[in-house]
Motif scaffolding. Sequence first.
Motif, PDB file in Angstrom:
ATOM      1  N   ARG A 142      54.331   4.177 -25.789  1.00 19.26           N
ATOM      2  CA  ARG A 142      52.889   3.929 -25.750  1.00 19.26           C
ATOM      3  C   ARG A 142      52.601   2.479 -25.357  1.00 19.26           C
ATOM      4  O   ARG A 142      51.716   2.200 -24.560  1.00 19.26           O
ATOM      5  CB  ARG A 142      52.214   4.209 -27.105  1.00 19.26           C
ATOM      6  N   LYS A 183      44.597  11.625 -35.791  1.00 23.36           N
ATOM      7  CA  LYS A 183      43.419  10.864 -35.348  1.00 23.36           C
ATOM      8  C   LYS A 183      43.836   9.778 -34.373  1.00 23.36           C
ATOM      9  O   LYS A 183      44.973   9.313 -34.369  1.00 23.36           O
ATOM     10  CB  LYS A 183      42.713  10.203 -36.545  1.00 23.36           C
ATOM     11  N   GLU A 184      42.881   9.354 -33.545  1.00 22.39           N
ATOM     12  CA  GLU A 184      43.132   8.202 -32.686  1.00 22.39           C
ATOM     13  C   GLU A 184      43.005   6.934 -33.517  1.00 22.39           C
ATOM     14  O   GLU A 184      42.139   6.842 -34.391  1.00 22.39           O
ATOM     15  CB  GLU A 184      42.134   8.150 -31.524  1.00 22.39           C
ATOM     16  N   THR A 238      43.002   2.629 -33.120  1.00 20.56           N
ATOM     17  CA  THR A 238      42.954   1.480 -32.229  1.00 20.56           C
ATOM     18  C   THR A 238      43.673   0.302 -32.866  1.00 20.56           C
ATOM     19  O   THR A 238      43.398  -0.053 -34.016  1.00 20.56           O
ATOM     20  CB  THR A 238      41.494   1.089 -31.925  1.00 20.56           C
ATOM     21  N   THR A 279      45.081   1.915 -27.898  1.00 27.22           N
ATOM     22  CA  THR A 279      44.624   3.032 -28.722  1.00 27.22           C
ATOM     23  C   THR A 279      45.712   4.095 -28.718  1.00 27.22           C
ATOM     24  O   THR A 279      46.236   4.452 -27.663  1.00 27.22           O
ATOM     25  CB  THR A 279      43.294   3.609 -28.185  1.00 27.22           C
ATOM     26  N   LEU A 280      46.046   4.595 -29.910  1.00 31.32           N
ATOM     27  CA  LEU A 280      47.118   5.574 -30.067  1.00 31.32           C
ATOM     28  C   LEU A 280      46.563   6.926 -30.479  1.00 31.32           C
ATOM     29  O   LEU A 280      45.747   7.004 -31.407  1.00 31.32           O
ATOM     30  CB  LEU A 280      48.092   5.116 -31.155  1.00 31.32           C
ATOM     31  N   ASP A 281      47.024   7.981 -29.830  1.00 29.81           N
ATOM     32  CA  ASP A 281      46.764   9.345 -30.283  1.00 29.81           C
ATOM     33  C   ASP A 281      47.941   9.698 -31.183  1.00 29.81           C
ATOM     34  O   ASP A 281      49.070   9.824 -30.721  1.00 29.81           O
ATOM     35  CB  ASP A 281      46.681  10.300 -29.095  1.00 29.81           C
ATOM     36  N   THR A 282      47.688   9.869 -32.474  1.00 28.08           N
ATOM     37  CA  THR A 282      48.775  10.015 -33.450  1.00 28.08           C
ATOM     38  C   THR A 282      49.137  11.465 -33.762  1.00 28.08           C
ATOM     39  O   THR A 282      49.886  11.708 -34.708  1.00 28.08           O
ATOM     40  CB  THR A 282      48.423   9.275 -34.749  1.00 28.08           C
ATOM     41  N   GLU A 283      48.664  12.413 -32.998  1.00 31.87           N
ATOM     42  CA  GLU A 283      48.939  13.830 -33.255  1.00 31.87           C
ATOM     43  C   GLU A 283      50.441  14.111 -33.343  1.00 31.87           C
ATOM     44  O   GLU A 283      50.900  14.850 -34.211  1.00 31.87           O
ATOM     45  CB  GLU A 283      48.314  14.696 -32.155  1.00 31.87           C
TER      46      GLU A 283
END
Length: 195
Positions: free
Chosen positions: A56, A173-174, A176, A184-188
């Motif tokens: 990322r 959740k995203e 920042t 910004t990270l998409d943590t799924e």
Amino acid sequence: MTVMAERTRHMLVEEFEQIASTAPETVTLEFINGRIEEKCVPDGDHGEIIRWLQERCMQHRPDIWLYADDRGLRVAEYRTGRARPDGVLAPKGYFAGRGEWSDPEGVLMTVEVTSYDGDTDRRDRKEKPAAYAEAGIPVYLLIDRDSCAVVVHTDPDPQQGRYLDIHEAPFGKEVTLPDPVGITLDTEILKNYVR
């Protein structure tokens, strides 16, 4: 109180560095709050989380690198502590020419991923954030596998040894990571790396 406990309480940082330099490769040591701590060997999911975060960071900020090789930092009160974060985000080439224990000035973020051991609460949720705040590191990212949450610590107050802003978001959740990181990270995906 044992002789070892008495010795550890009054140990000088130079003495710790000597012990750490002679430890076998299978042992990773830290020196926080005047105590020697052994850092647990990470499991496979722990490694995958760090690999994911490295990707990322590379995608969004090619000018920086997430060092995940037990990079040693001088932290805590008057820089007498020694920590080995799971990840250190810094400009590429930041550690060139530096010794085993580097000054954290210029480090953008430290990262810890909780381990499934009895010391993770004290170490990753209390002592490490205080040490990183005292060192003035702008962002501390805790990936907490016990609570399935990402915790972003910002606005360090070195005098008080704490971060003034703490934001927690559940996996999925995203999140920042504010400047100086700016990602910004998409943590799924983190849901896949918990027990």
